[in-house]
Design a protein around this motif. Structure first.
Motif, PDB file in Angstrom:
ATOM      1  N   VAL A  32       0.857  -1.200   0.000  1.00  0.00           N
ATOM      2  CA  VAL A  32       0.000   0.000   0.000  1.00  0.00           C
ATOM      3  C   VAL A  32       0.892   1.249   0.000  1.00  0.00           C
ATOM      4  O   VAL A  32       0.667   2.199  -0.764  1.00  0.00           O
ATOM      5  N   SER A  33       1.910   1.238   0.838  1.00  0.00           N
ATOM      6  CA  SER A  33       2.792   2.417   0.894  1.00  0.00           C
ATOM      7  C   SER A  33       3.565   2.596  -0.407  1.00  0.00           C
ATOM      8  O   SER A  33       3.710   3.720  -0.897  1.00  0.00           O
ATOM      9  N   ASN A  34       4.033   1.499  -0.996  1.00  0.00           N
ATOM     10  CA  ASN A  34       4.733   1.616  -2.283  1.00  0.00           C
ATOM     11  C   ASN A  34       3.824   2.169  -3.368  1.00  0.00           C
ATOM     12  O   ASN A  34       4.293   2.801  -4.322  1.00  0.00           O
ATOM     13  N   ALA A  35       2.512   1.945  -3.223  1.00  0.00           N
ATOM     14  CA  ALA A  35       1.549   2.445  -4.214  1.00  0.00           C
ATOM     15  C   ALA A  35       1.133   3.890  -3.912  1.00  0.00           C
ATOM     16  O   ALA A  35       0.272   4.441  -4.594  1.00  0.00           O
ATOM     17  N   GLY A  36       1.717   4.493  -2.871  1.00  0.00           N
ATOM     18  CA  GLY A  36       1.458   5.906  -2.590  1.00  0.00           C
ATOM     19  C   GLY A  36       0.443   6.152  -1.491  1.00  0.00           C
ATOM     20  O   GLY A  36       0.138   7.304  -1.166  1.00  0.00           O
ATOM     21  N   GLY A  37      -0.127   5.085  -0.902  1.00  0.00           N
ATOM     22  CA  GLY A  37      -1.039   5.250   0.235  1.00  0.00           C
ATOM     23  C   GLY A  37      -0.284   5.084   1.544  1.00  0.00           C
ATOM     24  O   GLY A  37       0.952   5.079   1.559  1.00  0.00           O
ATOM     25  N   LEU A  38      -1.026   4.960   2.654  1.00  0.00           N
ATOM     26  CA  LEU A  38      -0.392   4.696   3.939  1.00  0.00           C
ATOM     27  C   LEU A  38      -0.739   3.280   4.367  1.00  0.00           C
ATOM     28  O   LEU A  38      -1.883   2.991   4.743  1.00  0.00           O
ATOM     29  N   GLY A  39       0.240   2.390   4.271  1.00  0.00           N
ATOM     30  CA  GLY A  39       0.051   1.011   4.719  1.00  0.00           C
ATOM     31  C   GLY A  39       0.182   0.935   6.228  1.00  0.00           C
ATOM     32  O   GLY A  39       0.929   1.713   6.824  1.00  0.00           O
ATOM     33  N   ILE A  40      -0.536   0.006   6.825  1.00  0.00           N
ATOM     34  CA  ILE A  40      -0.522  -0.099   8.292  1.00  0.00           C
ATOM     35  C   ILE A  40      -0.359  -1.556   8.735  1.00  0.00           C
ATOM     36  O   ILE A  40      -1.134  -2.429   8.338  1.00  0.00           O
ATOM     37  N   ILE A  41       0.647  -1.772   9.579  1.00  0.00           N
ATOM     38  CA  ILE A  41       0.862  -3.090  10.197  1.00  0.00           C
ATOM     39  C   ILE A  41      -0.057  -3.186  11.417  1.00  0.00           C
ATOM     40  O   ILE A  41      -0.157  -2.232  12.182  1.00  0.00           O
ATOM     41  N   THR A  42      -0.701  -4.332  11.591  1.00  0.00           N
ATOM     42  CA  THR A  42      -1.583  -4.488  12.754  1.00  0.00           C
ATOM     43  C   THR A  42      -0.760  -4.962  13.947  1.00  0.00           C
ATOM     44  O   THR A  42      -0.274  -6.106  13.973  1.00  0.00           O
ATOM     45  N   GLY A  43      -0.596  -4.058  14.926  1.00  0.00           N
ATOM     46  CA  GLY A  43       0.308  -4.319  16.047  1.00  0.00           C
ATOM     47  C   GLY A  43       0.011  -5.625  16.775  1.00  0.00           C
ATOM     48  O   GLY A  43       0.897  -6.460  16.966  1.00  0.00           O
ATOM     49  N   LEU A  44      -1.245  -5.805  17.182  1.00  0.00           N
ATOM     50  CA  LEU A  44      -1.551  -6.935  18.066  1.00  0.00           C
ATOM     51  C   LEU A  44      -1.576  -8.284  17.358  1.00  0.00           C
ATOM     52  O   LEU A  44      -1.606  -9.318  18.024  1.00  0.00           O
ATOM     53  N   THR A  45      -1.541  -8.287  16.020  1.00  0.00           N
ATOM     54  CA  THR A  45      -1.416  -9.580  15.329  1.00  0.00           C
ATOM     55  C   THR A  45      -0.051 -10.182  15.654  1.00  0.00           C
ATOM     56  O   THR A  45       0.114 -11.405  15.658  1.00  0.00           O
ATOM     57  N   GLN A  46       0.916  -9.319  15.933  1.00  0.00           N
ATOM     58  CA  GLN A  46       2.238  -9.774  16.392  1.00  0.00           C
ATOM     59  C   GLN A  46       2.122 -10.050  17.887  1.00  0.00           C
ATOM     60  O   GLN A  46       1.806  -9.152  18.651  1.00  0.00           O
ATOM     61  N   ARG A  47       2.372 -11.273  18.298  1.00  0.00           N
ATOM     62  CA  ARG A  47       2.023 -11.689  19.661  1.00  0.00           C
ATOM     63  C   ARG A  47       2.869 -11.018  20.748  1.00  0.00           C
ATOM     64  O   ARG A  47       2.455 -10.966  21.900  1.00  0.00           O
ATOM     65  N   THR A  48       4.035 -10.510  20.387  1.00  0.00           N
ATOM     66  CA  THR A  48       4.875  -9.823  21.384  1.00  0.00           C
ATOM     67  C   THR A  48       5.449  -8.546  20.747  1.00  0.00           C
ATOM     68  O   THR A  48       5.525  -8.435  19.519  1.00  0.00           O
ATOM     69  N   PRO A  49       5.883  -7.603  21.592  1.00  0.00           N
ATOM     70  CA  PRO A  49       6.528  -6.404  21.064  1.00  0.00           C
ATOM     71  C   PRO A  49       7.765  -6.739  20.211  1.00  0.00           C
ATOM     72  O   PRO A  49       8.039  -6.062  19.219  1.00  0.00           O
ATOM     73  N   GLU A  50       8.487  -7.804  20.581  1.00  0.00           N
ATOM     74  CA  GLU A  50       9.682  -8.186  19.806  1.00  0.00           C
ATOM     75  C   GLU A  50       9.276  -8.592  18.388  1.00  0.00           C
ATOM     76  O   GLU A  50       9.940  -8.249  17.408  1.00  0.00           O
ATOM     77  N   LEU A  51       8.173  -9.334  18.297  1.00  0.00           N
ATOM     78  CA  LEU A  51       7.710  -9.745  16.968  1.00  0.00           C
ATOM     79  C   LEU A  51       7.243  -8.543  16.159  1.00  0.00           C
ATOM     80  O   LEU A  51       7.449  -8.478  14.944  1.00  0.00           O
ATOM     81  N   LEU A  52       6.633  -7.550  16.838  1.00  0.00           N
ATOM     82  CA  LEU A  52       6.224  -6.334  16.121  1.00  0.00           C
ATOM     83  C   LEU A  52       7.469  -5.592  15.616  1.00  0.00           C
ATOM     84  O   LEU A  52       7.503  -5.126  14.467  1.00  0.00           O
TER      85      LEU A  52
END
Ligand SMILES: Cc1cc2nc3c(=O)[nH]c(=O)nc-3n(C[C@H](O)[C@H](O)[C@H](O)COP(=O)(O)O)c2cc1C
Length: 325
Positions: A32-52
Motif C-alpha cells: 500500500v505504501s509503495n503504491a502511494g497510500g499509507l500502509g498499516i501493520i496491525t500491532g496486536l497480530t504480532q504476539r509480542t513487542p519483539e515480533l512487532l
C-alpha cells in the motif's frame, strides 16, 4: 491530490489501509505504501513487542515510503503489553499510528514526543471530539457500514461524515464502505480529507491471506454481512457463514444472558484459521458491506491508481459537467 492527510503523513494519495487482524502484515503495508497510500501493520497480530519490532524491520526492507502501525484497545482475554508495543513502534522509527477502541490518551505523550502522528478510529462524533480534545492529530471516522467494530450508534457515513465535518477542527478520513474513486470523491465532498479502507484491501494480490478469503469477498454481496455480539456491547460486522448463523442462534436463545464464554467456539482464536489456512467456516471474521462493490483482486498499485484516476475523472468531468456555464 494534496489534502491535510497527505501532508500530515507524507504520502502521495489520501488513502489509508486500516489495521486488520491477521491481514495487516508487512507485505500488505509495504504494498500500500509503495503504491502511494499509507500502509498499516496491525500491532496486536504480532504476539509480542519483539515480533512487532521484527515486522516493522521486515516492512522497512520492502518499502522506503512511510507506513504506520495500528494499536487496538479492545476487550480481550488477556491485556497486551501495550508499553512494550509502544516502545517497539517508537524504536522502529514509525511516524504514523492508528489507534482504535478505547481512549489512547495515556499513550499520546510518548508518541508525540517521538514525532508520531496519531489517527484515532472513532464510530461517533462524540468520540471524535474526545479524540480531538485529548490531542489526537486526526480521526478515522468509521461509519455503520464498516467491517469490524462499528460501535453501537449505527450511524451510516452519509450522516456521520458531514456531522464530523461540522464539529471537528482536526482533519479526518472517511472509513467504512470505501472502495473506489466514487467513494473517495464522496468522502471529500462530505468533508473528509481522505479515506480509509479495510475490506477492499483484503481482496488484493499482496494481502498475505488465503485465496479463499479473497474469493469469499469477491463472491459476497452487500447483503451478506451480519452484526454479532451486540448484547456484549462489542458489536462486530462479519461475513455470514455457518459459524455466524450458529452464533446468532445462540444470541437469540440466550438474549441478555449471553456471555463471551457461550460464543468462544465461534469467535476465539479463529483469525489464523481463516486468514492463513482458508478454513472459511472456522468462525466469525470481520467484513464490510462494501464487499458488494468488490469484484476483483488487483495489486495494491492497480487498485490505488484506478481509484485516483476515477476520482480525477469524476471531479474534472462528471461533476464539473453538471455546472451551468
Ligand atoms: C478482517 C478485518 C480485521 C480488522 N481488524 C481490525 C483491527 O484489528 N483493529 C482495528 O482497529 N480495526 C480493524 N478492522 C477495521 C478496519 O481497520 C477498517 O476500519 C474497516 O475495515 C473499514 O471498513 P471497510 O471494511 O468497509 O473498509 C478490521 C477489519 C477487517 C475487515
Amino acid at each position: 491530490m494534496k489534502t491535510k492527510i497527505t501532508e500530515m503523513f507524507g504520502i502521495e494519495h489520501p488513502i489509508i489501509q486500516g489495521g486488520m487482524h491477521y491481514v495487516g502484515f508487512a507485505e500488505l503495508a509495504a504494498a500500500v505504501s509503495n503504491a502511494g497510500g499509507l500502509g498499516i501493520i496491525t500491532g496486536l497480530t504480532q504476539r509480542t513487542p519483539e515480533l512487532l519490532a521484527n515486522e516493522i524491520r521486515r516492512c522497512r526492507e520492502m518499502t522506503d515510503k512511510p507506513f504506520g502501525v495500528n494499536l487496538t484497545f479492545l476487550p480481550s482475554l488477556s491485556t497486551p503489553d501495550y508499553p512494550g508495543y509502544i516502545k517497539a513502534i517508537i524504536d522502529g522509527g514509525i511516524k504514523a499510528v492508528e489507534t482504535a477502541g478505547n481512549n489512547p490518551q495515556k499513550w499520546l505523550p510518548a508518541m508525540h514526543e517521538a514525532g508520531i502522528k496519531v489517527i484515532h478510529k472513532c464510530t461517533s462524533v462524540r468520540h471524535s471530539l474526545k479524540a480531538e480534545s485529548i490531542g489526537c492529530d486526526a480521526v478515522s471516522v468509521d461509519g455503520f457500514e464498516c467491517g469490524g467494530h462499528p460501535g453501537e450508534d449505527d450511524i451510516p457515513n452519509f450522516i456521520l461524515l458531514p456531522r464530523a465535518a461540522d464539529e471537528l477542527k482536526i482533519p479526518f478520513v472517511a472509513s467504512g464502505g470505501m472502495a473506489d474513486g466514487r467513494s473517495l470523491v464522496a468522502a471529500l465532498a462530505l468533508g473528509a480529507e481522505g479515506m480509509n479502507m479495510g475490506t477492499r484491501f483484503i481482496a488484493t494480490q499482496e494481502a498475505p491471506v488465503h485465496e479463499n478469503v479473497k474469493q469469499a469477498i469477491v463472491a459476497a454481496s452487500e447483503l451478506d454481512t451480519r452484526l454479532v455480539m451486540r448484547s456484549l456491547r462489542n458489536t462486530e460486522r462479519v461475513l455470514r457463514n455457518g459459524a455466524v448463523d450458529r452464533l446468532i442462534a445462540k444470541e437469540k436463545e440466550l438474549g441478555a444472558n449471553l456471555k463471551f464464554e457461550d460464543i468462544m467456539a465461534e469467535v476465539a482464536g479463529v483469525y489464523p484459521k481463516i486468514m492463513l489456512e482458508g478454513t472459511m467456516e472456522a468462525g466469525a471474521w470481520s467484513c464490510g458491506m462494501v464487499a458488494g462493490l468488490i469484484h476483483d483482486v488487483p495489486t495494491c498499485k492497480q487498485l490505488i491508481d484506478r481509484i485516483m484516476a476515477e476520482a480525477d475523472a469524476i471531479i474534472r468531468h462528471q461533476l464539473a459537467g453538471f455546472l451551468r456555464a
